[in-house]
Write an enzyme that holds these catalytic residues in place. Sequence first.
Site, PDB file in Angstrom:
ATOM      1  N   ASP A   8       5.371  26.992 -22.074  1.00 38.79           N
ATOM      2  CA  ASP A   8       6.222  28.177 -22.158  1.00 38.79           C
ATOM      3  C   ASP A   8       5.536  29.218 -23.039  1.00 38.79           C
ATOM      4  O   ASP A   8       5.195  28.936 -24.183  1.00 38.79           O
ATOM      5  CB  ASP A   8       7.575  27.783 -22.776  1.00 38.79           C
ATOM      6  N   THR A  17      -1.092  20.274 -11.225  1.00 37.49           N
ATOM      7  CA  THR A  17       0.304  20.538 -11.535  1.00 37.49           C
ATOM      8  C   THR A  17       0.933  21.534 -10.572  1.00 37.49           C
ATOM      9  O   THR A  17       0.250  22.331  -9.926  1.00 37.49           O
ATOM     10  CB  THR A  17       0.457  21.108 -12.961  1.00 37.49           C
TER      11      THR A  17
END
Length: 252
Positions: free
Chosen positions: A152, A227
Site C-alpha cells: 500500500d 502476483t
Amino acid sequence: MLESEANPNFSKSTGLPRKRFYRARAHSNPLSDSHFPVPLSPSHVDYSLHFPQIFPSSELAEKSKKVEFADVGCGFGGLLISLSTLFPETLMIGMELRDKVTEYVKERILALRVTHPGQYQNVSVVRTNSMKYIPNYFEKGQLSKMFFLFPDPHFKEKNHRRRVISQHLLDEYAYVLRVGGIIYTITDVEELGDWMKARLEGHPMFEALTEEELEADPITKLLSSATEEGQKVARNGGQTFRAVYRRIVPAL
C-alpha cells in the site's frame, strides 16, 4: 470427493477457490487493532498446523527446520505458489492482514496439495499484522528472504508512518534476516519506489544487489509476474520500480 465438487466457491475445472468469493478491500489500516491470535514468541508458533505432512506433530516441528521465506502482505498468494515449486525444500509463509484474502490463500494451498500430491507442502499462510508482530513469528537470523510486493503506497504524508518499509521496521527486518539474507521490494508507484530504496540505502545493515546478481537471481523475474498486482500492471503497460537489498554486518 474434491472440495470443488461440493463447494460452489471452488472451480470444478481447476479445483481451486474462485477469487470473486474472497474479495476484500485492497488494503487495510496496519495501525488499527485486529482480533486474531498472535504467538507469544517464535517458539510458540506450531508449524505442524502449517506443514502437517512435513511435521506430523508439534514436538517434531520444534526440533526441525524453520520457515526461511516470508512474503509480507502476500495478497492472493501468487508469489508463494511460484516459490513453492522453485524451492521445494524451503519452508515459506505468507503474512496477510485481510481475513478473506488469507482464507483464499489457505484454501488455494489446500486445494493444490490435493490436486498435486506431494507438492505445495512447504508453503502456508497466516493472518497477522506483520508491522506489529514480526518478532513474534521469527527468531533472530531465521529468515533468508523477505518479500514486499506492491505494498500500500499510503500516498498522504500523514499516512507515511503506515508504510511497511520504514527506518524502524527495517531494524526489525534486519533482526529476523540472517547475514546474507535478501529483502525484495517492488511497486508501480514511483514515489513509493524511491521511498523504499532511500530507506534501504540509508540503513547501515543493508546493501543493494548488483545488476549482475539481480540477473542471476531467478526470484527477481517473479517479482513483477507472479502476483495479481504485477500482472495487472503488465496488462496496463505500467512501470515497476524494484529495490533488492542484502542484509550485511555494518562497518564499525
